[in-house]
Design a protein around this motif. Structure first.
Motif, PDB file in Angstrom:
ATOM      1  N   ALA A  33      52.087 -28.673 -36.748  1.00 34.22           N
ATOM      2  CA  ALA A  33      51.241 -27.586 -37.233  1.00 34.22           C
ATOM      3  C   ALA A  33      49.817 -28.110 -37.343  1.00 34.22           C
ATOM      4  O   ALA A  33      49.577 -29.147 -37.964  1.00 34.22           O
ATOM      5  CB  ALA A  33      51.737 -27.084 -38.585  1.00 34.22           C
ATOM      6  N   VAL A  34      48.869 -27.397 -36.716  1.00 33.94           N
ATOM      7  CA  VAL A  34      47.483 -27.831 -36.645  1.00 33.94           C
ATOM      8  C   VAL A  34      46.583 -26.692 -37.114  1.00 33.94           C
ATOM      9  O   VAL A  34      46.855 -25.525 -36.829  1.00 33.94           O
ATOM     10  CB  VAL A  34      47.118 -28.239 -35.196  1.00 33.94           C
ATOM     11  N   ILE A  35      45.515 -27.028 -37.808  1.00 34.52           N
ATOM     12  CA  ILE A  35      44.532 -26.019 -38.215  1.00 34.52           C
ATOM     13  C   ILE A  35      43.826 -25.517 -36.954  1.00 34.52           C
ATOM     14  O   ILE A  35      43.204 -26.310 -36.242  1.00 34.52           O
ATOM     15  CB  ILE A  35      43.518 -26.627 -39.212  1.00 34.52           C
ATOM     16  N   PRO A  36      43.927 -24.222 -36.637  1.00 39.03           N
ATOM     17  CA  PRO A  36      43.309 -23.711 -35.403  1.00 39.03           C
ATOM     18  C   PRO A  36      41.805 -23.941 -35.300  1.00 39.03           C
ATOM     19  O   PRO A  36      41.270 -24.028 -34.194  1.00 39.03           O
ATOM     20  CB  PRO A  36      43.617 -22.205 -35.431  1.00 39.03           C
ATOM     21  N   LEU A  37      41.118 -24.077 -36.429  1.00 37.57           N
ATOM     22  CA  LEU A  37      39.689 -24.367 -36.400  1.00 37.57           C
ATOM     23  C   LEU A  37      39.389 -25.742 -35.803  1.00 37.57           C
ATOM     24  O   LEU A  37      38.262 -26.016 -35.405  1.00 37.57           O
ATOM     25  CB  LEU A  37      39.104 -24.305 -37.818  1.00 37.57           C
ATOM     26  N   ARG A  38      40.389 -26.602 -35.752  1.00 38.39           N
ATOM     27  CA  ARG A  38      40.229 -27.963 -35.229  1.00 38.39           C
ATOM     28  C   ARG A  38      40.482 -27.990 -33.722  1.00 38.39           C
ATOM     29  O   ARG A  38      41.425 -28.587 -33.231  1.00 38.39           O
ATOM     30  CB  ARG A  38      41.190 -28.912 -35.945  1.00 38.39           C
ATOM     31  N   GLN A  39      39.630 -27.334 -32.962  1.00 39.98           N
ATOM     32  CA  GLN A  39      39.817 -27.182 -31.518  1.00 39.98           C
ATOM     33  C   GLN A  39      39.918 -28.527 -30.800  1.00 39.98           C
ATOM     34  O   GLN A  39      40.726 -28.696 -29.901  1.00 39.98           O
ATOM     35  CB  GLN A  39      38.687 -26.332 -30.923  1.00 39.98           C
TER      36      GLN A  39
ATOM     37  N   GLY B  42      37.697 -19.938 -46.416  1.00 37.61           N
ATOM     38  CA  GLY B  42      38.741 -18.932 -46.589  1.00 37.61           C
ATOM     39  C   GLY B  42      39.630 -18.813 -45.364  1.00 37.61           C
ATOM     40  O   GLY B  42      39.291 -19.278 -44.269  1.00 37.61           O
ATOM     41  N   ASP B  43      40.763 -18.202 -45.554  1.00 35.21           N
ATOM     42  CA  ASP B  43      41.697 -17.885 -44.467  1.00 35.21           C
ATOM     43  C   ASP B  43      42.162 -19.104 -43.673  1.00 35.21           C
ATOM     44  O   ASP B  43      42.348 -19.012 -42.460  1.00 35.21           O
ATOM     45  CB  ASP B  43      41.085 -16.850 -43.510  1.00 35.21           C
ATOM     46  N   LEU B  44      42.323 -20.248 -44.321  1.00 30.99           N
ATOM     47  CA  LEU B  44      42.887 -21.399 -43.625  1.00 30.99           C
ATOM     48  C   LEU B  44      44.326 -21.088 -43.239  1.00 30.99           C
ATOM     49  O   LEU B  44      45.074 -20.492 -44.020  1.00 30.99           O
ATOM     50  CB  LEU B  44      42.872 -22.640 -44.517  1.00 30.99           C
ATOM     51  N   CYS B  45      44.721 -21.516 -42.061  1.00 31.49           N
ATOM     52  CA  CYS B  45      46.091 -21.323 -41.611  1.00 31.49           C
ATOM     53  C   CYS B  45      46.463 -22.482 -40.697  1.00 31.49           C
ATOM     54  O   CYS B  45      45.651 -23.374 -40.432  1.00 31.49           O
ATOM     55  CB  CYS B  45      46.238 -19.982 -40.888  1.00 31.49           C
ATOM     56  N   LEU B  46      47.702 -22.474 -40.232  1.00 32.11           N
ATOM     57  CA  LEU B  46      48.205 -23.490 -39.311  1.00 32.11           C
ATOM     58  C   LEU B  46      48.793 -22.804 -38.092  1.00 32.11           C
ATOM     59  O   LEU B  46      49.424 -21.748 -38.213  1.00 32.11           O
ATOM     60  CB  LEU B  46      49.272 -24.345 -39.990  1.00 32.11           C
TER      61      LEU B  46
ATOM     62  N   LEU C 253      38.595 -28.910 -46.378  1.00 30.09           N
ATOM     63  CA  LEU C 253      39.398 -29.126 -47.577  1.00 30.09           C
ATOM     64  C   LEU C 253      38.785 -30.216 -48.436  1.00 30.09           C
ATOM     65  O   LEU C 253      38.237 -31.187 -47.912  1.00 30.09           O
ATOM     66  CB  LEU C 253      40.824 -29.532 -47.192  1.00 30.09           C
ATOM     67  N   GLU C 254      38.933 -30.058 -49.732  1.00 36.00           N
ATOM     68  CA  GLU C 254      38.471 -31.075 -50.673  1.00 36.00           C
ATOM     69  C   GLU C 254      39.687 -31.649 -51.378  1.00 36.00           C
ATOM     70  O   GLU C 254      40.646 -30.951 -51.654  1.00 36.00           O
ATOM     71  CB  GLU C 254      37.530 -30.444 -51.700  1.00 36.00           C
ATOM     72  N   GLY C 255      39.643 -32.939 -51.662  1.00 34.03           N
ATOM     73  CA  GLY C 255      40.755 -33.581 -52.346  1.00 34.03           C
ATOM     74  C   GLY C 255      41.492 -34.531 -51.418  1.00 34.03           C
ATOM     75  O   GLY C 255      40.958 -34.975 -50.404  1.00 34.03           O
TER      76      GLY C 255
ATOM     77  N   PRO D  87      50.696 -19.538 -43.029  1.00 39.49           N
ATOM     78  CA  PRO D  87      49.682 -19.785 -44.057  1.00 39.49           C
ATOM     79  C   PRO D  87      49.521 -21.281 -44.314  1.00 39.49           C
ATOM     80  O   PRO D  87      50.470 -22.055 -44.183  1.00 39.49           O
ATOM     81  CB  PRO D  87      50.232 -19.092 -45.302  1.00 39.49           C
ATOM     82  N   PHE D  88      48.324 -21.672 -44.683  1.00 39.04           N
ATOM     83  CA  PHE D  88      48.093 -23.066 -45.044  1.00 39.04           C
ATOM     84  C   PHE D  88      48.750 -23.311 -46.397  1.00 39.04           C
ATOM     85  O   PHE D  88      48.603 -22.498 -47.314  1.00 39.04           O
ATOM     86  CB  PHE D  88      46.589 -23.362 -45.115  1.00 39.04           C
ATOM     87  N   PRO D  89      49.486 -24.412 -46.559  1.00 34.28           N
ATOM     88  CA  PRO D  89      50.176 -24.654 -47.831  1.00 34.28           C
ATOM     89  C   PRO D  89      49.198 -24.868 -48.991  1.00 34.28           C
ATOM     90  O   PRO D  89      48.120 -25.418 -48.804  1.00 34.28           O
ATOM     91  CB  PRO D  89      50.995 -25.915 -47.565  1.00 34.28           C
ATOM     92  N   LEU D  90      49.609 -24.427 -50.151  1.00 29.56           N
ATOM     93  CA  LEU D  90      48.813 -24.600 -51.364  1.00 29.56           C
ATOM     94  C   LEU D  90      49.323 -25.811 -52.130  1.00 29.56           C
ATOM     95  O   LEU D  90      50.526 -26.006 -52.261  1.00 29.56           O
ATOM     96  CB  LEU D  90      48.905 -23.356 -52.242  1.00 29.56           C
ATOM     97  N   ASN D  91      48.420 -26.627 -52.614  1.00 29.12           N
ATOM     98  CA  ASN D  91      48.774 -27.769 -53.446  1.00 29.12           C
ATOM     99  C   ASN D  91      47.545 -28.151 -54.272  1.00 29.12           C
ATOM    100  O   ASN D  91      46.897 -29.161 -53.998  1.00 29.12           O
ATOM    101  CB  ASN D  91      49.264 -28.945 -52.600  1.00 29.12           C
ATOM    102  N   PRO D  92      47.199 -27.315 -55.277  1.00 27.68           N
ATOM    103  CA  PRO D  92      45.972 -27.556 -56.035  1.00 27.68           C
ATOM    104  C   PRO D  92      45.936 -28.904 -56.756  1.00 27.68           C
ATOM    105  O   PRO D  92      44.860 -29.375 -57.118  1.00 27.68           O
ATOM    106  CB  PRO D  92      45.912 -26.387 -57.014  1.00 27.68           C
TER     107      PRO D  92
END
Length: 192
Positions: A123-129, A161-165, A40-42, A148-153
């Motif tokens: 809630a944790v990003i599954p990519l963060r093993q 792509g396909d970020l989730c929790l 994520l950026e920001g 779904p991963f929350p949106l907050n532009p």
């Protein structure tokens, strides 16, 4: 390491936002192991978001300090017998010293003193093993529940792509789902 734990207030908002963002986003976060900078950026949150969390019903942020220096924080939100744990953050240059373990343990104890807790969830990003494994060592289990991963532009944009929790859960110590612990010394002390 002698740490002091207390409840945050609105005066802490700017420092909390800076701490949380330094632990998760941007180049500073790469000094620690909790970085999401490749995903994520920001910013993770801003001071206004902290103030909103502090003002919400059944919500608190626990902070950890040493000699007055803010080293860590965690957000707790209670509802319907469950405490949602979020934004567990430790200053990147102080990670790996057991502060996160102590902060999580303190957060669970505070929650059980304040609310009638049956279970903890996060809630944790599954990519963060490595992060999931950290929580599993603290008794949390994967539920397989994906959201779904929350949106907050205004604050962040995904780099992948396909970020989730994924939801992780743990019964509270004194819930009907887990027997009360015996009065034996804390055996987790050797873990950090």
């Amino acid at each position: 390491m002698a740490l002091a734990f207390s409840r945050a207030d609105a005066n802490d908002a700017e420092a909390l936002a800076e701490l949380i963002n330094s632990a998760y986003r941007g180049e500073t976060s790469r000094l620690g192991w909790t970085t999401e900078a490749d995903l994520l950026e920001g910013r993770r949150i801003d001071a206004a978001g902290i103030v909103k969390l502090l003002a919400a019903a059944d919500s608190l942020i626990l902070v950890c300090r040493q000699h007055g220096q803010l080293l860590g924080s965690v957000h707790l939100q209670y509802g319907a017998g469950q405490v949602q744990i979020g934004m567990l953050a430790v200053s990147p240059c102080h990670q790996g010293q057991g502060i996160g373990k102590q902060l999580l343990r303190q957060a669970e104890q505070w929650a059980e003193q304040v609310w009638p807790v049956q279970r903890f969830s996060m809630a944790v990003i599954p990519l963060r093993q490595e992060l999931i494994e950290f929580y599993q060592r603290r008794g949390y289990r994967r539920t397989g529940q994906i959201q779904p991963f929350p949106l907050n532009p205004a604050l962040w944009t995904p780099k992948v792509g396909d970020l989730c929790l994924e939801r992780l859960e743990k019964p509270a110590r004194f819930s009907t789902e887990s027997p009360p612990p015996s009065r034996v010394a804390d055996t987790d002390a050797a873990d950090g």
